[in-house]
Design an enzyme around this catalytic site. Structure first.
Site, PDB file in Angstrom:
ATOM      1  N   GLU A  53       3.434  -4.416  12.682  1.00 35.23           N
ATOM      2  CA  GLU A  53       2.607  -3.242  12.370  1.00 35.23           C
ATOM      3  C   GLU A  53       1.446  -3.780  11.539  1.00 35.23           C
ATOM      4  OE1 GLU A  53       0.732  -0.710  10.968  1.00 35.23           O
ATOM      5  OE2 GLU A  53       2.300  -0.007   9.620  1.00 35.23           O
ATOM      6  N   GLU A  65       7.651   2.293  15.010  1.00 34.76           N
ATOM      7  CA  GLU A  65       8.556   2.728  13.950  1.00 34.76           C
ATOM      8  C   GLU A  65       8.552   4.250  13.989  1.00 34.76           C
ATOM      9  OE1 GLU A  65       6.925   0.754  10.445  1.00 34.76           O
ATOM     10  OE2 GLU A  65       8.244  -0.942  10.855  1.00 34.76           O
ATOM     11  N   CYS A  78      -3.463   1.579   6.541  1.00 37.90           N
ATOM     12  CA  CYS A  78      -3.775   0.889   7.800  1.00 37.90           C
ATOM     13  C   CYS A  78      -4.391   1.835   8.829  1.00 37.90           C
ATOM     14  CB  CYS A  78      -2.548   0.186   8.362  1.00 37.90           C
ATOM     15  SG  CYS A  78      -1.148   1.276   8.564  1.00 37.90           S
ATOM     16  N   ASN A 120       0.813  -1.225   0.000  1.00 41.05           N
ATOM     17  CA  ASN A 120       0.000   0.000   0.000  1.00 41.05           C
ATOM     18  C   ASN A 120       0.845   1.273   0.000  1.00 41.05           C
ATOM     19  OD1 ASN A 120       0.746  -0.633   2.631  1.00 41.05           O
ATOM     20  ND2 ASN A 120      -1.088   0.250   3.540  1.00 41.05           N
TER      21      ASN A 120
END
Ligand code: NAD
Length: 476
Positions: free
Chosen positions: A249, A457, A283, A151
């Site tokens: 994640e 992150e 997300c 994505n």
């Protein structure tokens, strides 16, 4: 010209040689853009050996040397953003401006990690006994394996690579086979920036075969995955059985709470723009909207008008605001979400169907009268479909927002400090945005809780997942 696809192992770009290949398709018109070679077992073994060998010297480089290479990567990424972005639009589908912005914006991740890697400090703990020195030092974990999605193909990969390399680890990346050009381009950036051979390796293949092989290898000490919750759980379970560290994640199902005392029109426009960015394949996309009853009609009207104004088309065409879905699987999935909601009494007030026969286009879709047990209210849509429903009290809205096992991003709009406080403490999410959107910056931590994963992150937390803590106690 589309990217020349290949593997990148031990400092060499490799293609052909009788390896299995897969077609890479343009999601806007189903045309074949290129052939992506799959890594053989020998290729994976060579990547593992190269990463292990390179680790022995890379771990001993000074943070200043690592920093200089990461800075060079940032400069090259900015210089090449137009070309890399164009290829992302070709294989992933997002509008060109978003694709180019992804690359130039991500240069900041390289810059941030170049700065932060010079500040991986330890500490001295006062001893109980005279003559004893107690030190805490942080050391790179070793060889890492990363599995990155389609994505944000550039963003998701560079964040993992700069964190691993900045910490002194080496890394093998399996990028997204559906949209591979950005990860090959990344390998070229690091290669041209002078990264020593073996520190970064890029492989492709059947995802579960590659991940299984790499995670089981005793050479790999840490894995990082961005993708869906079910796959994340499988990979974390395998890594856990081998006592390997993970950063996960995973997906989310981000609630939006709009209180009647907020700026309703501004909220509707902002949520619509974030919802349909990258065709909803984000997300942290807002994916369940709860609006306080008195503000509902005004919010809905503004949101629907914004959705209907979006120009959907090929990402390379001027004026396109929403491209196709990245692959055919997502179109089927959107249809399933809409059909299920309709069967349960929901109404599609705009959109609700695929557009055309060629390419993976789906109309921006708004669903109303959606019951809480509809699939769209419980499973992550990952596409341009959004339910907008009413609530009567903040406690009720928070309970409905928190009822799912996800906990990635969340959003709220309110003019009251009391509500803002109740929302920021009450929402079960790794990231809370109130009255604006401000996530995924290099200097801020990005990550979820509950089923949405663990580890951050970005931010000063970024190296935590790539370092071991060692305690040294020493007497003269
Ligand atoms: P998927 O779960 O099959 O794949 C998601 C990603 O994981 C892909 O890049 C895929 O190549 C990779 N993958 C799949 N199985 C793997 C394995 N065993 N080992 C290593 N990598 C593996 O789903 P999909 O149809 O490609 O995407 C749809 C779903 O993926 C969405 O519903 C969304 O939840 C999730 N997704 C999340 C993100 C994110 O940013 N968190 C990104 C992309 C996809």
């Amino acid at each position: 010209m589309y990217e020349e696809l290949g593997l990148y192992i031990d400092g060499e770009f490799i293609r052909g040689g009788g390896r299995r290949e897969q077609d890479v398709l343009n999601p806007a018109n189903d045309e074949v853009l290129g052939k992506l070679p799959h890594a053989s077992k020998d290729d994976l073994d060579r990547a593992l050996a190269a990463a292990q060998r390179a680790f022995e010297s890379w771990r001993r480089t000074s943070p200043m040397e690592r920093s200089a290479i990461l800075r060079k990567v940032a400069t090259l990424a900015r210089e090449r953003a137009d070309a890399i972005g164009r290829n992302i639009t070709l294989d992933q589908g997002k509008p060109l401006a978003e694709a180019v912005g992804e690359v130039s914006g991500c240069a900041e991740h390289a810059d941030w990690h170049a700065e932060e890697c010079r500040r991986i400090y330890g500490r001295v703990i006062p001893a109980r006994v005279e003559g004893v020195r107690q030190l805490v030092v942080r050391e790179p974990i070793g060889v890492c394996a990363a599995f990155t999605p389609w994505n944000f193909p550039f963003n998701q990969a560079i964040r993992k690579i700069v964190a691993a390399l900045g910490a002194g680890c080496t890394i093998i990346v399996k990028g997204p086979e559906d949209a591979p050009s950005a990860v090959v381009a990344l390998a070229r950036l690091f290669h041209d920036a002078g990264l020593p051979a073996g520190c970064l390796n890029v492989v492709w293949g059947v995802p579960h075969e590659v991940s299984d092989y790499l995670i089981r290898s005793p050479i790999v000490r840490k894995i990082s995955f961005t993708g869906s919750v079910p796959i994340g759980k499988q990979l974390a379970a395998l890594a856990g059985s081998l006592m390997k560290r993970c950063t996960m994640e995973l997906g989310g199902h981000s609630p939006v709470i709009v209180c009647e005392d907020g700026d309703i029109v501004r909220a509707a426009k902002m949520v619509a723009s974030l919802k349909f960015r990258n065709a909803g394949q984000v997300c942290v996309a807002p994916s369940r909207v709860y609006v306080e009853r008195p503000a509902y009609e005004r919010f809905l009207e503004t949101f629907v008008a914004a959705a209907e104004k979006l120009k959907v088309g090929d990402g390379l065409e001027a004026g396109t605001r929403m491209g196709p879905l990245a692959h055919q699987r997502r179109v089927g999935s959107m249809t399933e979400f809409v059909d299920d909601a309709r069967e349960r009494g929901a109404v599609a007030v705009t959109g609700g169907a695929r557009i055309g026969e060629r390419g993976n286009f789906f109309a921006p879709t708004v669903l109303t009268e959606v019951p809480d047990d509809a699939m769209i209210m419980t499973s992550e849509p990952f596409g341009p479909v959004v339910p907008i429903v009413r609530f009567d009290s903040l406690d009720e809205a928070l309970a409905r927002a928190n009822r799912l096992p996800y906990g990635l991003a969340s959003y709220a709009f309110t003019g009251s400090i009391r509500n803002a406080h109740a929302i920021s403490t009450g929402l079960e999410a790794g990231m809370v945005n109130i009255n604006h959107f401000g996530m995924a910056l290099a200097e801020t931590p990005f990550g979820g809780i509950k089923d949405s994963g663990y580890g951050s992150e970005g931010g000063t937390e970024t190296f935590d997942g790539y370092l071991n803590t060692k305690f040294i106690t020493q007497m003269a």
